[in-house]
Every structure is written in structure tokens, then in C-alpha cells.
Design an enzyme around this catalytic site. Structure first.
Site, PDB file in Angstrom:
ATOM      1  N   LYS A   1      -3.989   1.272  -6.408  1.00 30.06           N
ATOM      2  CA  LYS A   1      -2.734   0.802  -6.981  1.00 30.06           C
ATOM      3  C   LYS A   1      -2.840  -0.628  -7.499  1.00 30.06           C
ATOM      4  O   LYS A   1      -2.061  -1.042  -8.346  1.00 30.06           O
ATOM      5  CB  LYS A   1      -1.615   0.923  -5.956  1.00 30.06           C
ATOM      6  CG  LYS A   1      -1.493   2.359  -5.440  1.00 30.06           C
ATOM      7  CD  LYS A   1      -0.120   2.852  -5.404  1.00 30.06           C
ATOM      8  CE  LYS A   1       0.044   4.340  -5.128  1.00 30.06           C
ATOM      9  NZ  LYS A   1      -0.834   4.956  -4.114  1.00 30.06           N
TER      10      LYS A   1
HETATM   11  C1  LIG Z   1      -0.907   6.321  -4.002  1.00 32.27           C
HETATM   12  C2  LIG Z   1      -2.152   6.865  -3.452  1.00 32.27           C
HETATM   13  C3  LIG Z   1      -2.585   8.151  -3.768  1.00 32.27           C
HETATM   14  C4  LIG Z   1      -1.768   9.080  -4.630  1.00 32.27           C
HETATM   15  O1  LIG Z   1      -1.553   8.547  -5.901  1.00 32.27           O
HETATM   16  P1  LIG Z   1      -0.534   9.237  -6.920  1.00 32.27           P
HETATM   17  O2  LIG Z   1       0.182   8.116  -7.579  1.00 32.27           O
HETATM   18  O3  LIG Z   1       0.303  10.110  -6.118  1.00 32.27           O
HETATM   19  O4  LIG Z   1      -1.372   9.956  -7.877  1.00 32.27           O
HETATM   20  C5  LIG Z   1      -3.803   8.565  -3.270  1.00 32.27           C
HETATM   21  N1  LIG Z   1      -4.545   7.782  -2.473  1.00 32.27           N
HETATM   22  C6  LIG Z   1      -4.162   6.544  -2.139  1.00 32.27           C
HETATM   23  C7  LIG Z   1      -5.025   5.728  -1.250  1.00 32.27           C
HETATM   24  C8  LIG Z   1      -2.955   6.044  -2.620  1.00 32.27           C
HETATM   25  O5  LIG Z   1      -2.581   4.798  -2.300  1.00 32.27           O
END
Ligand SMILES: *Cc1c(COP(=O)(O)O)cnc(C)c1O
Length: 463
Positions: free
Chosen positions: A112
Site C-alpha cells: 500500500k
Molecule cells: C491490502 C492488502 C491486500 C489486499 O489488497 P487489495 O487492495 O484487496 O487488492 C493483500 N495483502 C496485503 C498485505 C495487504 O495489505
């Protein structure tokens, strides 16, 4: 470049407006009116460029005249300067022709950061120019919130409030949200699930008096700028493995459909992607919908991959919009059905269209744990539980001739309990955040209640 809503009844916006707005006023999500194309020669020319240069070339056409070339280049440079790896998103080979794309070298150790660090810089430049300030409210299952707080802490034009489900995030995630000392940062523990946090966030956006009064801005994965930032690493990694001269496949651990949707955009732009594989945990609404056509919400079952413990997958709406030939009224009807009955069914034609772009699989808790143990033993690679789900599903889906890239979405140290239980080894935090457990925490606990939340925020914004 213009942006339109997936429900067809909101104002058409520029990139800057769509980015500052988040959720469209008709409840929909903004998408570009047309998808810019990259020709094979332009993709080939990305080879050997830095991550930042690839980012500039891939994202530039989406931004329109919101930023000059020089401004946009600076924004990208600032966004990725704090990463702990010079490649930003390095590829490592896990086994023959199966690669891990390590997306966890940012400041909060999850993918993210790629989007949030960029959004922090985009907001700062745009708001300074407009002489405005905004209130950012985000809902998180753990990683979005820590990434948002890290990206916005101390910025002049922003107050940031993050709602997370009390007791359902890992200690590292919680501490990353509760230890920053800047006055513009507020971590809020909600008595409920992530879906409750996301629902209250949507309620706030749909309360126009509140929304306009506090100048609400959203940075959840519904924000188009976040999807856009994630498109970049599909290009950088595919080119490293020979694109556009050969196709590659991707497996993406996902819950909210954000990261995989970015891969779909890369494909629509012209990147030669063979398979886009959706990998879910036991909260498998996406896998069920893609296999049967029925999108049916169930109770969220907490898992060892909490960032994917989701039953309402916001970004899926964007994929539905395309599968329904961009018919906003049809999408609005599905979302009505979802709200009133807890689910909907897509037509067989639409299911087929979705199947042309996406395949899917799921991993149980036991399979996830086994994958962590197996790969640690056989390759020395310590996977976080989310990445392990990707690797497990990829193994079942891949044909050995096409390179498979599994997105490694978080550093194992972000989920130490699950990793230790599986591999018998405590994953240490990287040096640069080794004192996280010693810093004092600061958070507020608020009921899962719209008016309580609104009052909390109104009392604390700097206006
Ligand atoms: C947010 C997140 C996901 C899922 O991401 P999406 O936005 O749902 O595609 C997967 N793994 C981690 C470590 C995350 O922080």
C-alpha cells in the site's frame, strides 16, 4: 483525461478532482473515460529504466494537465525516496519460472505504500496550489491505515482519521498507526469488522452536509489515484521478464480487488498479460463470484491474512462496469441489490467476460500455513500470510511455460505471529523500524455508529 462514475450519475471530473473526491456522489467509483494505450515499442523502451522513470511514463497520460511534467517527476521522486530498496519493487525467483514481486520495501512494509506515498505527494502539491485543506478519513484492515498515516503525517493541508477494527489488526499494524506523534494524525479503533469500518466510511461520504462541511477526501482503494500507482509495477516487472516480447502471468492476493484491478488496467493499456489470477483466503466472495456468477456476502471469518478479510469488495464494481459495457444504470442496480439483499447474480454473458480476464483460487488457513513452511524450507524465502496465499494459488494455476509473477504484498515481520507459527522463526523487523515496540501508543475507541464518528471528527479538525 476525464473521469466518469461507475454508476453513471455523478459529475465528470478531471484527474485532480477525482483524486480529491474519492467516492463519486452517486455512490460509484471514478474510472478514466478511455484507457490510454502503450504501444509495444513504448513498452520495450521501459527496459533498463529506473522504477521512477517507468512510473512517469505509465502514469503520465492518466494525469492530463493536472501537473506539469516537472511537477509530476518531482512528486514521483519524493514518493519513492523513502523505500528501503533501490529497485523499489524487486523481483526474486522462487522456483523455476515463478517469481515473487517484493512490494514490501516501503515505510510500512506493505504494498500500500506504493500508492499512499504517491497520493500524499499528489495531495500536498494540489492542495497547496488551491489554498485548500481536506479531512482524510480512511477505513483499514490494517495496512491501508498505516500506509496513509505514514504518507500524510505532518502535512500542512490535511487531517487524517483512520478507522480500524478493534482487536483485529496485527500488533505491528496497530503500532504503525498509533505511534506517530503528529497532531494531524488520529487512529480510531471501531468495535466491529473491517466491513463495518468501510460501511461507516461510505455513510460519511453519502452524508453530503458532513462531507462538504469537513471537506472529506478518501484515500481508500476506491481512490483512482491509488489504482493508478499500482499499475506501474505490473509494467516494471513484466518488462524485466521480457515483455513485450513474451507474455507473463500474475497472481495477486486480493480482498478488495484493488491490486488485481490495477493489473487489469495494465492489460487494457496493452501489456501482454496471459493470466490474471485472483487469490483469496477463506473469505472467498471473489473466487465464488468468478466461478459461479453469484456475488453473495457471508459473515467475515477472521484469518491469519487479515488484510484480505473482506466480504464487500469495493473495486470489483470497476470490473463489473466494464463487463456490463460501461452501463452505469446496470451497475447501480446490482449495488442496490447488494444493499437490500446482500448479494446479486451477474448474467452468464457477464460471467464469461469476467472469466476472459480473471481466473481465481483460494487458500484455506491450513494451506496458507503449509505454504509458508514449505517455501521457507525449500527456498529460504519467508512469506507473509497474504503472499503465501498468492504462491499457493499460483502453483495450482500456472502453466510452466509462461513466467508467473506472484505479488508479495507484505513483509513477513508485519505478521510475525502467523509466520512464526508456520515456520518456527520470528521474522525480525528491518533495522529502520526496530524500535517500534518501544514507542508510546495513542488511539481513540469509538462505537460503530455514524453520529458518534461524525462528532469525533468535527471536534478535532483544524479548520
Ligand atoms: C491490502 C492488502 C491486500 C489486499 O489488497 P487489495 O487492495 O484487496 O487488492 C493483500 N495483502 C496485503 C498485505 C495487504 O495489505
Amino acid at each position: 483525461m476525464k473521469y466518469i462514475s461507475t454508476r453513471g450519475a455523478a459529475p465528470i471530473l478531471t484527474f485532480e478532482e477525482a483524486m480529491l473526491t474519492g467516492l463519486a456522489r452517486d455512490g460509484g467509483l471514478y474510472v478514466p473515460e478511455t484507457i490510454p494505450q502503450m504501444a509495444a515499442e513504448e513498452i520495450a523502451a521501459l527496459a533498463g529504466l529506473s522504477y521512477e522513470e517507468v512510473a512517469f511514463r505509465v502514469m503520465r497520460p492518466f494525469v492530463g494537465d493536472t501537473f506539469s511534467d516537472a511537477e509530476f517527476g518531482d512528486i514521483i521522486a519524493h514518493a519513492y525516496a523513502g523505500f528501503g530498496h533501490s529497485a523499489r519493487a524487486p523481483l526474486v525467483e522462487l522456483s523455476s519460472n515463478h517469481f515473487l514481486l517484493e512490494l514490501f520495501h516501503g515505510p510500512t512494509l506493505a504494498f500500500k505504500d506504493f500508492a499512499m506515498q504517491l497520493i500524499g505527494q499528489l495531495f500536498e502539491v494540489a492542495l497547496a496550489r488551491r489554498g485548500e485543506r481536506v479531512t482524510i478519513v480512511g477505513a483499514t484492515s490494517g495496512d491501508t491505515g498505516s500506509a496513509a498515516i505514514e504518507a500524510f503525517r505532518g502535512l500542512d493541508a490535511v487531517d487524517v482519521f483512520i478507522l480500524y477494527p478493534h482487536g483485529r489488526v496485527s500488533e505491528v499494524q496497530r503500532r504503525q498507526m498509533t505511534t506517530p506523534t503528529e497532531a494531524n494524525v488520529h487512529a480510531i479503533a471501531i468495535d466491529g469488522h473491517f466491513d463495518d469500518c468501510q460501511a461507516r466510511l461510505k455513510d460519511m461520504f453519502n452524508d453530503f452536509d458532513f462531507r462538504d462541511g469537513v471537506r472529506l477526501a478518501g484515500v481508500n482503494s476506491i481512490n483512482w489515484a491509488r489504482v493508478l500507482a499500482q499499475v506501474v509495477y505490473y509494467f516494471s516487472s513484466a518488462v524485466a521478464l521480457g515483455a513485450p516480447h513474451r507474455k507473463v502471468s500474475f497472481t495477486v492476493p486480493t480482498g478488495n480487488f484493488g491490486d488485481i484491478f490495477a493489473g487489469y488496467i495494465a492489460k487494457r493499456m496493452g501489456l501482454g498479460i496471459d493470466q490474471l489470477v485472483v487469490a483469496t483466503n477463506q473469505n472467498d466472495i471473489l473466487h465464488r463470484c468468478l466461478s459461479t456468477g453469484a456475488y453473495q456476502t457471508q459473515e467475515v471469518i477472521p484469518s491469519i491474512s487479515p488484510s484480505m478479510d473482506i466480504q464487500v469488495s469495493s473495486n470489483f464494481e470497476r470490473a463489473l462496469f466494464d463487463a456490463y459495457d460501461r452501463d452505469g444504470a446496470a451497475v447501480a442496480q446490482l449495488m442496490e441489490d447488494l444493499k437490500s439483499t446482500g448479494g446479486f447474480c451477474v448474467s452468464q454473458g457477464v460471467q464469461q467476460r469476467l472469466a476472459n480476464d480473471f481466473t481465481s483460487g483460494r487458500a484455506s488457513e491450513a494451506q496458507t500455513t503449509a505454504a509458508i513452511a514449505h517455501w521457507h524450507q525449500h527456498s529460504g524465502e519467508l512469506l507473509c500470510p497474504h503472499s503465501a496465499i498468492g504462491v499457493h494459488v499460483a502453483k495450482a494455476m500456472r502453466d510452466n511455460a509462461t513466467p508467473m509473477i506472484t505479488l508479495a504484498t507484505a513483509h513477513p515481520a508485519k505478521f510475525p505471529a502467523a509466520v512464526e507459527a508456520a515456520a518456527g522463526l520470528h521474522p525480525p523487523l528491518p533495522e529502520r523500524m526496530a524500535d517500534l515496540y518501544d514507542r508510546p501508543e495513542r488511539m481513540s475507541r469509538v462505537a460503530n455508529d455514524l453520529s458518534a464518528l461524525k462528532a469525533f471528527i468535527e471536534e478535532r479538525i483544524t479548520s
